[in-house]
Design an enzyme around this catalytic site. Structure first.
Site, PDB file in Angstrom:
ATOM      1  N   PRO A 180      42.351  42.759  21.304  1.00 40.62           N
ATOM      2  CA  PRO A 180      43.575  42.041  20.976  1.00 40.62           C
ATOM      3  C   PRO A 180      43.682  40.649  21.600  1.00 40.62           C
ATOM      4  CG  PRO A 180      44.021  43.856  22.484  1.00 40.62           C
ATOM      5  CD  PRO A 180      42.609  44.017  22.010  1.00 40.62           C
ATOM      6  N   ASN A 181      44.231  39.759  20.819  1.00 38.98           N
ATOM      7  CA  ASN A 181      44.526  38.372  21.208  1.00 38.98           C
ATOM      8  C   ASN A 181      43.292  37.484  21.246  1.00 38.98           C
ATOM      9  OD1 ASN A 181      47.401  38.795  21.653  1.00 38.98           O
ATOM     10  ND2 ASN A 181      46.770  40.010  23.425  1.00 38.98           N
ATOM     11  N   ARG A 218      44.423  29.836  23.201  1.00 33.41           N
ATOM     12  CA  ARG A 218      45.087  30.750  24.135  1.00 33.41           C
ATOM     13  C   ARG A 218      44.587  30.486  25.559  1.00 33.41           C
ATOM     14  NH1 ARG A 218      43.010  36.840  25.245  1.00 33.41           N
ATOM     15  NH2 ARG A 218      44.711  37.485  26.604  1.00 33.41           N
ATOM     16  N   TYR A 238      40.215  30.967  29.240  1.00 28.96           N
ATOM     17  CA  TYR A 238      39.311  31.533  28.238  1.00 28.96           C
ATOM     18  C   TYR A 238      38.440  30.489  27.532  1.00 28.96           C
ATOM     19  CZ  TYR A 238      42.168  35.666  29.015  1.00 28.96           C
ATOM     20  OH  TYR A 238      42.807  36.723  29.603  1.00 28.96           O
ATOM     21  N   ASN A 244      34.371  43.492  24.016  1.00 30.84           N
ATOM     22  CA  ASN A 244      35.374  42.917  24.903  1.00 30.84           C
ATOM     23  C   ASN A 244      36.695  43.563  24.494  1.00 30.84           C
ATOM     24  OD1 ASN A 244      37.268  41.534  26.320  1.00 30.84           O
ATOM     25  ND2 ASN A 244      36.441  39.497  25.901  1.00 30.84           N
ATOM     26  N   ALA A 290      42.896  43.370  26.611  1.00 27.96           N
ATOM     27  CA  ALA A 290      43.879  44.099  27.433  1.00 27.96           C
ATOM     28  C   ALA A 290      43.679  45.612  27.373  1.00 27.96           C
ATOM     29  CB  ALA A 290      45.294  43.734  26.996  1.00 27.96           C
ATOM     30  N   ASP A 343      37.163  57.256  25.297  1.00 23.05           N
ATOM     31  CA  ASP A 343      36.747  58.514  24.674  1.00 23.05           C
ATOM     32  C   ASP A 343      35.871  58.253  23.453  1.00 23.05           C
ATOM     33  OD1 ASP A 343      38.094  59.991  26.558  1.00 23.05           O
ATOM     34  OD2 ASP A 343      39.762  60.550  25.251  1.00 23.05           O
ATOM     35  N   GLU A 402      29.857  45.882  28.104  1.00 22.87           N
ATOM     36  CA  GLU A 402      31.245  45.390  28.181  1.00 22.87           C
ATOM     37  C   GLU A 402      31.212  43.919  28.605  1.00 22.87           C
ATOM     38  OE1 GLU A 402      33.428  47.683  31.046  1.00 22.87           O
ATOM     39  OE2 GLU A 402      35.152  46.312  31.050  1.00 22.87           O
ATOM     40  N   HIS A 406      33.564  40.360  29.414  1.00 24.63           N
ATOM     41  CA  HIS A 406      34.832  39.660  29.606  1.00 24.63           C
ATOM     42  C   HIS A 406      34.543  38.185  29.810  1.00 24.63           C
ATOM     43  CE1 HIS A 406      36.986  43.393  29.898  1.00 24.63           C
ATOM     44  NE2 HIS A 406      36.005  43.829  30.661  1.00 24.63           N
ATOM     45  N   SER A 426      36.542  36.012  31.260  1.00 27.11           N
ATOM     46  CA  SER A 426      36.964  35.668  32.620  1.00 27.11           C
ATOM     47  C   SER A 426      36.447  36.719  33.597  1.00 27.11           C
ATOM     48  CB  SER A 426      38.502  35.611  32.686  1.00 27.11           C
ATOM     49  OG  SER A 426      39.056  36.895  32.431  1.00 27.11           O
ATOM     50  N   ARG A 438      41.193  38.099  39.166  1.00 29.24           N
ATOM     51  CA  ARG A 438      42.525  37.870  38.603  1.00 29.24           C
ATOM     52  C   ARG A 438      43.528  38.905  39.123  1.00 29.24           C
ATOM     53  NH1 ARG A 438      41.959  36.983  32.367  1.00 29.24           N
ATOM     54  NH2 ARG A 438      44.114  36.300  32.713  1.00 29.24           N
TER      55      ARG A 438
END
Ligand code: DQA
Length: 143
Positions: A12-13, A20, A25, A77, A80, A90, A101, A103, A105, A110
């Site tokens: 999301p986002n 953003r 980012y 990624n 949130a 799961d 995975e 990210h 940032s 953070r």
């Protein structure tokens, strides 16, 4: 050079990348990032699909599809949902291929609520804080 099938999932986002919080980012858009991934995959003869969703269930459905369509690497990624989603964990636990995975940032630098990742319990590798290069490095885990 072996044929790989890769699924890149953006949570999301991340559709707002570029506008953003660019101080966190970066200025690249999601299309900029995906185009670089498509280029790298083409050079290596890999089959890659990049998807973004703001909906947890859509991300889960995409992971389910990857269980049986020959996908051997998921780069995710979860944004949130990293910090909240047992359901995504799961789904990844039901997938047998490699999971990296990513990210943009460094989540550990953070707010405290970003320090914990459910997905990291399943991920074979985690890359955080290298901006969009993290996605390209995740693909390097194939070679
Ligand atoms: C993020 C970090 C998350 O904490 C955040 O919610 C995001 C993006 C990153 O790429 O740095 O949306 O996953």
């Amino acid at each position: 050079m072996s044929a790989h099938r890769i699924l890149v999932l953006h949570g999301p986002n991340l559709n707002l990348l570029g506008s953003r919080q660019p101080e966190i980012y970066g200025h690249e858009t999601l299309d900029d990032i995906n185009n670089r991934l498509y280029e790298k995959a083409a050079i290596n003869g890999w089959d890659i699909t990049c998807r973004q969703s703001n909906h947890e269930g859509e991300l889960i459905d995409a992971i389910h599809a990857a269980r049986t369509d020959g996908t051997d690497l998921i780069v995710i990624n979860p944004a949130a949902y990293t910090h909240t989603s047992v359901a995504i964990l799961d789904a990844l636990n039901a997938y047998e291929g490699r999971v990296i995975e990513v990210h943009l940032s460094n989540i550990h630098k953070r707010e405290t609520f970003r320090h914990h990742s459910y997905v990291s319990r399943r991920a074979d590798g985690v890359i955080a804080g290298l901006g969009s290069r993290g996605y390209l490095l995740a693909l390097d885990s194939l070679s």
